[in-house]
Design a protein around this motif. Structure first.
Motif, PDB file in Angstrom:
ATOM      1  N   MET A   1     -30.767 -40.063 -30.022  1.00  0.00           N
ATOM      2  CA  MET A   1     -30.556 -38.965 -30.622  1.00  0.00           C
ATOM      3  C   MET A   1     -31.134 -37.667 -29.706  1.00  0.00           C
ATOM      4  SD  MET A   1     -28.892 -40.002 -32.971  1.00  0.00           S
ATOM      5  CE  MET A   1     -29.653 -41.510 -33.256  1.00  0.00           C
ATOM      6  N   SER A   2     -32.522 -37.989 -29.272  1.00  0.00           N
ATOM      7  CA  SER A   2     -33.234 -36.943 -28.735  1.00  0.00           C
ATOM      8  C   SER A   2     -32.460 -36.688 -27.403  1.00  0.00           C
ATOM      9  CB  SER A   2     -34.778 -37.403 -28.111  1.00  0.00           C
ATOM     10  OG  SER A   2     -34.435 -38.376 -27.145  1.00  0.00           O
ATOM     11  N   VAL A   6     -31.059 -32.755 -26.273  1.00  0.00           N
ATOM     12  CA  VAL A   6     -31.779 -32.085 -25.516  1.00  0.00           C
ATOM     13  C   VAL A   6     -30.581 -31.740 -24.280  1.00  0.00           C
ATOM     14  CG1 VAL A   6     -33.540 -31.708 -23.521  1.00  0.00           C
ATOM     15  CG2 VAL A   6     -33.957 -32.968 -25.864  1.00  0.00           C
ATOM     16  N   GLU A   8     -27.595 -31.375 -24.279  1.00  0.00           N
ATOM     17  CA  GLU A   8     -26.720 -30.234 -24.724  1.00  0.00           C
ATOM     18  C   GLU A   8     -27.317 -28.849 -24.544  1.00  0.00           C
ATOM     19  OE1 GLU A   8     -23.664 -29.691 -25.667  1.00  0.00           O
ATOM     20  OE2 GLU A   8     -22.892 -31.745 -26.211  1.00  0.00           O
ATOM     21  N   HIS A   9     -28.490 -28.960 -24.808  1.00  0.00           N
ATOM     22  CA  HIS A   9     -29.320 -27.483 -24.437  1.00  0.00           C
ATOM     23  C   HIS A   9     -29.069 -27.141 -23.123  1.00  0.00           C
ATOM     24  CE1 HIS A   9     -31.776 -28.920 -28.025  1.00  0.00           C
ATOM     25  NE2 HIS A   9     -30.639 -28.436 -28.547  1.00  0.00           N
ATOM     26  N   TYR A 135     -27.085 -59.468 -31.037  1.00  0.00           N
ATOM     27  CA  TYR A 135     -28.157 -58.441 -30.792  1.00  0.00           C
ATOM     28  C   TYR A 135     -29.660 -59.026 -31.276  1.00  0.00           C
ATOM     29  CZ  TYR A 135     -31.212 -54.086 -31.114  1.00  0.00           C
ATOM     30  OH  TYR A 135     -32.069 -53.405 -30.739  1.00  0.00           O
ATOM     31  N   THR A 146     -30.093 -53.420 -25.963  1.00  0.00           N
ATOM     32  CA  THR A 146     -30.908 -51.852 -26.321  1.00  0.00           C
ATOM     33  C   THR A 146     -30.715 -51.270 -24.763  1.00  0.00           C
ATOM     34  OG1 THR A 146     -32.500 -53.133 -27.799  1.00  0.00           O
ATOM     35  CG2 THR A 146     -32.918 -50.790 -26.919  1.00  0.00           C
ATOM     36  N   PHE A 150     -28.482 -47.900 -24.647  1.00  0.00           N
ATOM     37  CA  PHE A 150     -28.769 -46.535 -24.396  1.00  0.00           C
ATOM     38  C   PHE A 150     -28.150 -46.053 -23.343  1.00  0.00           C
ATOM     39  CE2 PHE A 150     -32.421 -46.713 -27.261  1.00  0.00           C
ATOM     40  CZ  PHE A 150     -32.650 -45.561 -27.332  1.00  0.00           C
TER      41      PHE A 150
ATOM     42  N   ILE C 192     -39.024 -34.961 -30.458  1.00  0.00           N
ATOM     43  CA  ILE C 192     -38.033 -34.302 -29.746  1.00  0.00           C
ATOM     44  C   ILE C 192     -38.666 -32.747 -29.659  1.00  0.00           C
ATOM     45  CG2 ILE C 192     -35.590 -32.928 -30.071  1.00  0.00           C
ATOM     46  CD1 ILE C 192     -35.100 -35.659 -31.643  1.00  0.00           C
ATOM     47  N   PHE C 244     -38.425 -46.665 -30.773  1.00  0.00           N
ATOM     48  CA  PHE C 244     -37.040 -47.000 -30.964  1.00  0.00           C
ATOM     49  C   PHE C 244     -37.176 -48.857 -30.899  1.00  0.00           C
ATOM     50  CE2 PHE C 244     -34.680 -43.185 -29.188  1.00  0.00           C
ATOM     51  CZ  PHE C 244     -34.120 -43.090 -30.368  1.00  0.00           C
ATOM     52  N   PHE C 248     -35.541 -50.478 -34.351  1.00  0.00           N
ATOM     53  CA  PHE C 248     -34.486 -51.425 -34.081  1.00  0.00           C
ATOM     54  C   PHE C 248     -35.079 -52.779 -34.650  1.00  0.00           C
ATOM     55  CE2 PHE C 248     -32.066 -49.068 -30.528  1.00  0.00           C
ATOM     56  CZ  PHE C 248     -31.840 -47.981 -31.437  1.00  0.00           C
ATOM     57  N   VAL C 606     -29.463 -27.282 -36.194  1.00  0.00           N
ATOM     58  CA  VAL C 606     -29.743 -28.547 -35.430  1.00  0.00           C
ATOM     59  C   VAL C 606     -30.833 -29.160 -35.992  1.00  0.00           C
ATOM     60  CG1 VAL C 606     -29.834 -29.549 -33.190  1.00  0.00           C
ATOM     61  CG2 VAL C 606     -28.437 -27.540 -33.560  1.00  0.00           C
ATOM     62  N   ILE C 613     -30.341 -37.638 -40.211  1.00  0.00           N
ATOM     63  CA  ILE C 613     -30.106 -38.798 -39.665  1.00  0.00           C
ATOM     64  C   ILE C 613     -31.152 -39.885 -40.081  1.00  0.00           C
ATOM     65  CG2 ILE C 613     -29.873 -39.897 -37.266  1.00  0.00           C
ATOM     66  CD1 ILE C 613     -28.655 -37.311 -36.388  1.00  0.00           C
ATOM     67  N   ILE C 632     -23.949 -32.341 -34.015  1.00  0.00           N
ATOM     68  CA  ILE C 632     -22.897 -32.021 -32.765  1.00  0.00           C
ATOM     69  C   ILE C 632     -22.575 -30.602 -32.989  1.00  0.00           C
ATOM     70  CG2 ILE C 632     -20.759 -32.460 -31.724  1.00  0.00           C
ATOM     71  CD1 ILE C 632     -21.527 -35.477 -32.208  1.00  0.00           C
ATOM     72  N   LEU C 635     -24.636 -27.935 -32.030  1.00  0.00           N
ATOM     73  CA  LEU C 635     -24.876 -27.580 -30.764  1.00  0.00           C
ATOM     74  C   LEU C 635     -23.528 -26.977 -30.192  1.00  0.00           C
ATOM     75  CD1 LEU C 635     -26.329 -31.075 -29.533  1.00  0.00           C
ATOM     76  CD2 LEU C 635     -27.443 -28.871 -29.717  1.00  0.00           C
TER      77      LEU C 635
END
Lengths: 208, 112, 665
Positions: A1-2, A6, A8-9, A135, A146, A150, C192, C244, C248, C606, C613, C632, C635
Motif C-alpha cells: 500500500m505504502s 508514494v 504515484e506521487h 501460503y 510474501t 510484494f 507512510i 507486514f 500477514f 487519499v 483499508i 487510486i 491519486l
C-alpha cells in the motif's frame, strides 16, 4: 500500500520551485524524490529477501524450493521482464526527443511485457499451490509468496502507472514536463526490474 | 497556465542537454539489453553445470553486473548528477550492510 | 489565506475576452472544483501552506501528548502502593503499550515534524517545501493513523505486547484481540506519513535553499532535521516489512513466527530493532537541533564548532545503524555478535559526547540569559548526559544482561527521551512561540513550568535506577507490601509524576493566558531574542509567502551578520543595523510576482482512504477493495491537478496576463 501511494506521487508534478523553476542544485525535485524513494525501497526489499533467505530451507510440511521451482519457466519470464526495461528506456529516449507518440507506443509495449510477467507469476503460483505449497504451508511458503507477491504488486503498480500515463498523455492531461513524467515512471519500472534481477538469482538459481 | 508547462516548453530543464547525449541513437540500449540477456543466459547455464566452489561468487558477480548495468545505463545514472548516486547507493549499500549483518547474527553464512 | 496567485490587477474584463489557457477548468479540476481561496476551517483543512501544516502537526501531537500522559498517570497510580487496584493486568498491559506507542509515534515524532515543517523552509529561505501537497498528505495520513491506533480502545481494547511488540508474543495465539491489528496497521499508516514527509524535507533541504546557502551555511536545526529524515527514509521500510510479516501472520496465517514450523523468534526482534535504533535518534536529534539554535542565541556566541556538531549529527545517524542488537544482548545472540554490537555501541557515545562538549563550550564565557527556552536547553544537556551515562552501562554486555527488562532500562530511556527529546521540544516552544504566533509566552509561568518538570522528572525516573538495580522487573503490574524498598521508591515516583503533570499544566495555562491577554507587552517584537538565523528575518508570524524578497545568504548565521559587524578600529563587534531596518530593506526589494502552491482536496481524500483499508484488513475484506479504489481515484485526481491553480479555477475567472496587457495597452 505504502509503495503504491508514494510511487504515484512521484509522477504527480508538484514541483513549484518558487514558481521560477530554479532549484539550488538545478535538478528536478521530482527526480530527487524518486531516487530517494528507490533508495528507501532497497531497505524494503532487502528485508523481504533476507527473511526469505533465512527461511527458505525451513519446511516441516510441504515441498522445498528445488521441488517446486522450474528454472526454464522462470528464466523465460525473467527474460520478458528484462526486455521490458529495454522498451521502457526506448520510451524515455523517444520522449526526450519529443516524440510523444512513439513514447506512448513503447510504454504500451512495456506494460504488455509487464502484464505477461505478472500473468506468468500468477500461473507459477497456481502451479506451486497444486504441488502442495500454500501460503501457510511452511516458512518457505510464507516467505516465498510474501517476497514475490510484494514484487508482483510493485510490477502491477508499475503497469497501472504506465497505462495511466499513456491515457493522460492521450487526453493531454499531464501537468508539467511530459518527458520528465515518463522518465520518472521509467525509473520506477527499472527499479522493479533490478529487484527481480536479485530475486531471480538469489531465490531461484541458488540451490537451497 | 501552469508555470511548469512554460518551463518545459522553454527547454530550460536540466534534462534538455541530456537529451542531446541520448540522441546518438538507441543502438546503445539494444547493446546493453543484449549483454543483459547473455549474462542471464550465463547465469542459468551456471546453475546447470557443476563448477564447485566458484559457483556462488561467480553467480553473485554476474547478478551484480546486471544490476549495475541497468542502474547506470537504463536508469541513466552514469551520466546523471552525483546527488542521485548518493541517494540511491546510500540506500542500496546500507541495505546490503545491514542485512548481511542481520543474516550473520543468525549464523547464516556458516551453514554448510 | 493569501494566495498571491490571484492576479492583483483588477481589470474589468469584457465578456468573452479570456485568452486560451493550456488547461481548461474541467480538465484541471477532475472531479471537484478546486478550493482556490477557502475561508474559515476549510482554509486549514485544504491548505498546503507549510506553516499551517506545521501548526496542525503541533496541535494534534500535543493532544496525543496529553493522552499519553494520562496513560502514564494511570500506570503510576497503579504502582503508587502495593497491590494496586486501578488497573487489571490486561488493562495494565494495554496501558504501557499504548503509552509508549503514543509518546513515540504520536507525540515526539510528529512534534518534531511540526517544528521541521514550520522552520526548515524559513531557515533555508524558501517559500514552501518542495512538495506542498505531499506535505498536506503527510499530515492527514498521520492524523488518520493516530486515530486509527487509538480506536482500538473503543473496539475491544488496545494492543498489549509492549511497544516493541515482540513476536511470537504478539501473534494471534497470545494476543487474540484486535488491539495488535489496529496497532500494526495504524503504525503502517503513520509510517507512510513519515516516509513521504521525509522525502519531502530532504528534497527541500537539497533543492530549495536560498541563493548562497551552501550545505554548511544551513542552520544547525535544519541540518539535524535533514539527518533525521535520512534515517526515516531508510528505517521506515524496515518496520514496514516487520509489520507486514506480523499482519500477514495474524490475518492470513503466515508462518513467520510459528516456532512449531521452525520459525526463529529473533526475526522480529532483529527487524524491529534495525528500525528501532535509528528511531531512537529520529526522536532525539530534532531536539539536539533545537537546543543548538537556542544555546548560541542566549549565550550571545556562535555555536562552538558548528561543523563538528553537524558532522557528529550525521555520524550519530550513520553509526546508529550498526548498534541495533544491543537491545537484544539477553536473547542469546552468541558471543561474537554481542562483542561486535557492544563495541559499536560504545563508539556511538563519541559523537554524542562531541555534541555535549560543543554545547557546553558554546555557553563558556558567553553572556548567558536564562530565559525559559535557555533553561530547557541547559536542562537537556544535564538530563540527557545522565541518560547517556546509564546508556553506556548498557553497552557493557555483562552488566546489560543484569539490567535487561528491569526498571533500570525504564529509567535510562526516560532520561534520554523525556530529559532529551521532550526538553528540547519545550525549549523550542518557548523560543519559537513568538515567531509562530506573534506573542511571547509568559516567562514567570515558563519558569514554573521548567522547574516543576525538572523536579518532577528526576523524582519520577531517578528512583527507577535504584529499584531497577534491585531487580524490579519492567512491566510489573503490582507488588506486595512485604517489599519495603519497592513501596518507598514507587511512591516517590508517583509523587514525581504528579509534579511533572503539574509542570505541563503550567505550560497549558501559560498558553491560555498568553493568548487571552490584552496586555500589549505580550505582543512579540520583531526580533525578541536577538536571534541569528534566517527564520527571524521576516515578520511574526511570517506572511504566507514567508519572505517579501528571498534573501541572498553570505554567512552562516546570516541574520546576525546583517545586524552586527566587527569594528576594525576597536576590534569589537558593533551593531550596524536593527531588525526593523533589515526588514524595511527586504520590503523595499519585495518581489512583485510570487507564485504559491494552491490548496487541494486530493491529499485529504487519499489520506482518508487508508484507514478504510485498515478496517477492511481487520473486519471485512470488501472494505480493502473500497479503500484501495478511493486511494487510486484520489491519486488520479491528484496527478491530473497542477500544483498551482490555473486562472480559470477562480470564480469569476481571473484575467490572463495577455488580456491584462491588451486592456492596459
Amino acid at each position: 500500500m505504502s509503495t503504491a501511494a508514494v510511487a504515484e506521487h512521484g509522477t504527480s508534478h508538484d514541483d513549484h520551485g518558487g514558481g521560477h523553476g530554479h532549484t539550488s542544485t538545478g535538478l528536478s525535485n521530482n527526480k530527487l524524490a524518486m531516487w530517494l524513494f528507490l533508495g528507501s525501497e532497497c531497505l524494503l526489499f532487502g528485508g523481504l529477501i533476507s527473511t526469505y533467505m533465512l527461511y527458505r530451507g525451513r519446511h516441516v510440511k510441504g515441498p522445498g524450493p528445488d521441488q517446486v521451482f522450474s528454472i526454464p519457466y522462470t528464466s523465460v519470464s525473467s527474460f520478458v521482464l528484462l526486455m521490458s526495461s529495454l522498451t521502457m528506456v526506448l520510451a524515455v529516449a523517444e520522449a526526450q526527443k519529443r516524440n510523444i507518440d512513439k513514447a506512448k507506443l513503447w510504454m504500451t509495449v512495456t506494460a504488455v511485457l509487464g502484464a505477461t510477467f505478472v500473468g506468468g507469476q500468477v500461473f507459477e503460483f497456481t502451479e506451486f499451490y497444486r504441488k502442495g505449497l500454500g501460503y501457510t504451508t511452511s516458512l518457505f511458503g510464507s516467505s516465498f509468496y510474501t517476497l514475490t507477491g510484494f514484487h508482483g504488486v510493485h510490477v502491477t503498480v508499475g503497469i497501472i502507472m504506465l497505462m495511466a500515463t499513456v491515457g493522460m498523455l492521450k487526453s493531454n492531461k499531464v501537468p508539467g514536463d511530459k518527458a520528465e513524467v515518463i522518465e520518472l515512471v521509467g525509473l520506477y519500472w527499472h527499479f522493479v526490474d533490478i529487484v527481480w534481477i536479485l530475486i531471480f538469482t538469489l531465490v531461484y538459481l541458488i540451490p537451497a | 497556465m501552469s508555470t511548469a508547462v512554460e518551463h518545459a516548453s522553454l527547454g530550460t530543464d536540466p534534462n534538455a542537454e541530456h537529451t542531446e547525449h541520448a540522441g546518438h541513437g538507441n543502438s546503445h540500449y539494444y547493446l546493453v539489453a543484449l549483454a543483459l540477456a547473455i549474462l542471464t543466459g550465463l547465469e542459468v547455464l551456471l546453475s546447470y553445470i557443476d563448477i564447485g566452489a566458484a559457483f556462488m561468487p561467480l553467480l553473485l558477480t554476474l547478478m551484480m553486473i546486471k544490476f549495475i548495468m541497468v542502474v547506470l545505463e537504463f536508469m541513466h545514472l552514469r551520466k546523471d548528477a552525483k546527488v542521485f548516486h548518493f541517494l540511491f547507493w546510500s540506500g542500496f549499500l546500507l541495505a546490503i550492510a545491514v542485512y548481511i549483518g542481520f543474516l550473520a547474527t543468525f549464523k547464516f553464512f556458516l551453514q554448510p | 489565506m493569501a494566495i498571491i496567485e490571484q492576479p492583483r490587477t483588477n481589470v474589468a474584463l469584457p465578456a468573452g475576452t479570456g485568452a486560451p489557457a493550456l488547461v481548461t477548468p474541467k480538465e484541471a479540476k477532475g472531479m471537484f472544483a478546486r478550493p482556490v481561496e477557502p475561508k474559515g476551517w476549510r482554509d486549514w483543512v485544504f491548505t498546503v501552506d507549510h506553516k499551517k501544516i506545521g501548526i496542525m502537526y503541533g496541535v494534534v501531537a500535543f493532544v496525543f501528548f496529553i493522552v499519553g500522559g494520562l496513560e502514564a498517570m494511570l500506570i503510576r497510580l497503579q504502582l503508587a502502593a502495593p497491590n494496586g487496584k486501578v488497573l487489571s493486568a490486561e488493562q495494565y498491559n494495554q496501558m504501557f503499550t499504548m503509552h509508549a506507542t503514543t509518546m513515540v509515534f504520536l507525540f515526539v515524532m510528529p512534534m518534531a515534524s511540526a517544528f521541521a515543517n514550520y522552520f526548515v523552509p524559513l531557515q533555508i529561505g524558501a517559500r514552501d517545501v518542495a512538495f506542498p501537497r505531499i506535505n498536506a498528505f503527510g499530515l492527514w495520513t498521520f492524523v488518520a493513523g493516530a486515530i486509527f491506533v487509538n480506536l482500538s480502545w473503543f473496539l475491544g481494547g488496545g494492543a498489549d505486547g509492549g511497544w516493541f511488540m515482540y513476536a511470537p508474543n504478539s501473534t494471534k495465539m497470545f494476543s487474540p484481540g484486535h488491539g495488535v491489528d489496529f496497532w500494526a496497521f495504524g503504525l503502517q499508516i503513520t509510517g507512510i506519513a513519515s516516509l513521504t514527509g521525509a522525502i519531502n524535507l530532504i528534497v527541500t533541504c537539497i533543492n530549495m535553499r536560498a541563493p548562497g546557502m551552501s550545505l554548511f551555511k544551513m542552520p544547525i536545526f535544519t541540518w539535524m532535521i535533514m539527518v533525521v529524515q535520512f534515517l526515516l527514509v531508510f528505517a521506515m521500510p524496515v518496520i514496514t516489512v516487520a509489520l507486514f510479516l506480523l499482519s500477514f501472520s495474524r490475518g492470513f496465517g503466515g508462518a513467520f513466527f510459528d516456532v512449531k514450523q521452525g520459525a526463529d523468534p529473533l526475526l522480529w526482534q532483529h527487524l524491529f530493532w534495525i528500525f528501532g535504533h535509528p528511531e531512537v535518534y529520529i526522536l532525539v536529534l530534532p531536539s539536539f537541533g533545537i537546543v543548538s539554535e537556542v544555546l548560541p542565541v542566549f549565550s550571545r556566541k556562535p555555536l562552538f564548532g558548528y561543523k563538528f556538531v553537524a558532522i557528529s549529527g550525521a555520524a550519530i545517524g550513520f553509526v546508529g545503524w550498526g548498534v541495533w542488537a544491543h537491545h537484544m544482548f539477553a536473547s542469546g545472540l552468541g558471543p561474537i555478535s554481542v562483542l561486535v554490537f557492544s563495541m559499536a555501541t560504545m563508539m556511538i557515545a563519541v559523537p554524542t559526547g562531541v555534541k555535549i562538549i560543543n554545547w557546553t563550550l558554546t555557553m563558556w564565557g558567553g553572556k548567558l540569559r536564562f530565559t525559559t527556552a535557555m533553561l530547557f536547553a541547559i536542562g537537556l544537556i544535564v538530563e540527557f548526559t545522565i541518560g547517556g551515562l546509564s546508556g553506556v552501562t548498557h553497552a557493557v554486555a555483562p552488566s546489560d544482561t543484569q539490567q535487561t527488562d528491569t526498571y533500570y532500562i525504564v529509567a535510562h530511556f526516560h532520561y534520554v527521551l523525556f530529559g532529551g527529546a521532550i526538553f528540547g521540544l519545550f525549549s523550542g516552544f518557548y523560543y519559537w512561540w513568538p515567531k509562530v504566533f506573534g506573542r511571547l509566552l509568559n516567562e514567570r509561568w515558563g519558569k514554573a513550568n521548567f522547574w516543576l518538570m525538572v523536579i518532577g522528572m528526576n523524582l519520577t525516573f531517578g528512583p527507577m535506577h535504584i529499584v531497577g538495580l534491585q531487580g524490579q522487573p519492567r512491566r510489573m503490574y503490582r507488588y506486595d507490601e512485604s517489599n519495603v524498598h519497592a513501596r518507598f521508591w514507587n511512591a516517590i515516583s508517583t509523587v514525581g509524576a504528579f509534579v511533572l503533570a503539574l509542570g505541563i499544566l503550567c505550560f497549558i495555562v501559560n498558553v491560555v493566558i498568553t493568548h487571552r491577554s490584552k496586555n500589549p507587552a505580550v505582543k512579540a517584537p520583531l526580533d525578541p531574542w536577538d536571534a541569528r538565523s534566517l527564520e527571524w528575518m521576516t515578520s511574526n508570524p511570517p506572511p504566507a509567502h514567508n519572505f517579501d524578497a528571498i534573501p541572498t545568504v553570505h554567512e552562516l548565521d546570516e541574520f546576525f551578520h546583517r545586524k552586527y559587524a566587527v569594528d576594525h578600529e576597536t576590534d569589537e563587534i558593533k551593531q550596524i543595523a536593527t531588525a526593523e531596518q533589515i526588514m524595511a530593506e527586504q520590503m523595499a526589494h519585495a518581489e512583485k510576482d510570487i507564485h504559491l502552491p494552491s490548496p487541494s482536496y486530493w491529499p485529504l481524500v487519499v489520506s482518508l482512504s487508508l484507514p478504510i483499508i485498515g478496517f477492511g484488513v481487520i473486519y471485512s475484506h470488501i472494505l480493502i477493495a473500497v479503500g484501495a479504489l478511493v486511494t487510486i481515484l484520489g491519486l488520479f485526481g491528484w496527478s491530473m491537478e497542477p500544483s498551482v491553480a490555473t486562472k480559470d479555477d477562480y470564480e469569476p475567472p481571473a484575467p490572463t496576463d495577455d488580456a491584462i496587457k491588451e486592456l492596459t495597452a
